[in-house]
Design an enzyme around this catalytic site. Sequence first.
Site, PDB file in Angstrom:
ATOM      1  N   CYS A  80      39.079  42.541  38.775  1.00 12.01           N
ATOM      2  CA  CYS A  80      37.959  41.723  39.280  1.00 12.01           C
ATOM      3  C   CYS A  80      36.614  42.362  38.946  1.00 12.01           C
ATOM      4  O   CYS A  80      35.682  41.687  38.531  1.00 12.01           O
ATOM      5  CB  CYS A  80      38.021  41.588  40.797  1.00 12.01           C
ATOM      6  N   ASP A  81      36.501  43.663  39.168  1.00  8.88           N
ATOM      7  CA  ASP A  81      35.179  44.294  39.178  1.00  8.88           C
ATOM      8  C   ASP A  81      34.923  45.279  38.034  1.00  8.88           C
ATOM      9  O   ASP A  81      33.802  45.767  37.882  1.00  8.88           O
ATOM     10  CB  ASP A  81      34.977  45.030  40.522  1.00  8.88           C
TER      11      ASP A  81
ATOM     12  N   CYS B 256      40.067  46.287  43.180  1.00 13.07           N
ATOM     13  CA  CYS B 256      40.568  45.409  42.118  1.00 13.07           C
ATOM     14  C   CYS B 256      39.795  45.639  40.819  1.00 13.07           C
ATOM     15  O   CYS B 256      38.693  45.131  40.644  1.00 13.07           O
ATOM     16  CB  CYS B 256      40.453  43.949  42.547  1.00 13.07           C
TER      17      CYS B 256
END
Length: 313
Positions: A138-139, A135
Amino acid sequence: MQVHTTKCLIIGAGPAGYTAGIYAGRANMQPIIIEGPQPGGQLITTTEVENFPGYHEGVTGPKMMEDLRNQCLRFGAAIVNGIVADVDFSERPFAVRTATDEYRAETVIICTGAAARYLGLPDEKKYQGLGVSACATCDGFFYRNRNVAVVGGGDTACEEALYLAGLAKKVYLIVRKDYLRASKVMQKRVFENEKIEVLFNTNTVGLFGQDVVEGATVVTHKGTENENEYNIAIDGFFLAIGHTPNTKFLEGKLELDPQGYIVVKGQGAETNIPGVFAAGDVADPVFQQAISAAGMGCRAAIQAERFLVEHGE
Ligand code: NDP
């Protein structure tokens, strides 16, 4: 087999399931949540979450899920272990069975999520959360001014590569075929982005690094006379080869799209079976974010409550 009855059964315990539990609990529906094989969902494997509103300093995935779980318990939800093996949606109350228990529910909210696909390399497990991610949204933030690779040739891979290009120093897009499957417009953006280098005909065979990912070993033109194995220096390795919705146990029981996602009506969470609702990644091939899943969980619980009122229950 022990039999339990409830006005609202929630299957799955990620952001969607827990949010549905909070709303259903507050609406006095005394929901039962069946946690499934990975309580907390995909966020349990995430280290830092920085984009969930309210956690202004960030939070680990497990801590956030523990908070959501406790919030559910506060409003009277019963949370039980179990893996759903079978459902019968042919009449109400609906029947949902695990290996040991049967639940008879006036409404059901399915929040079983989706699983990111991985290549199946042992190194992916070894470096999970240490450079391996599925992701970018997300990261990606943790890879500012660093080198990363994205695997995949679809719209998600291109989107993730473009997103990462806004943060990272360099992005390799590792594509196993000699073309991108992504839409033309996405392809154009990728090819025009100077930070992205597309490696066609390329497969990843391993990752390496002392404690965290420091590079990947890739092979081009495998099985031909041009076969060539080499290393690329990267700090982040992002998988974007698709997700698989967790709907195997629902096949033939309610409407799924060709990829296996539950089909919901319009902006809500209604499935094709009145009284059965779906929320989160299991019904959302597009956004797949914790906050959008939580939003759908809220809608599902509100719709379930209205359904019961309309049916005089
Ligand atoms: P897709 O199934 O479209 O693409 C998956 C990609 O991963 C393909 O390029 C595939 O390669 C590759 N792949 C699969 N398995 C492997 C493997 N083992 N090793 C290497 N590569 C592999 O999934 P997406 O998640 O990209 O998209 C899902 C749906 O969502 C699509 O319909 C897409 O159009 C849509 N979407 C739309 C967006 C938008 O419009 N902005 C954004 C994101 C998604 P190969 O081509 O060789 O099979």
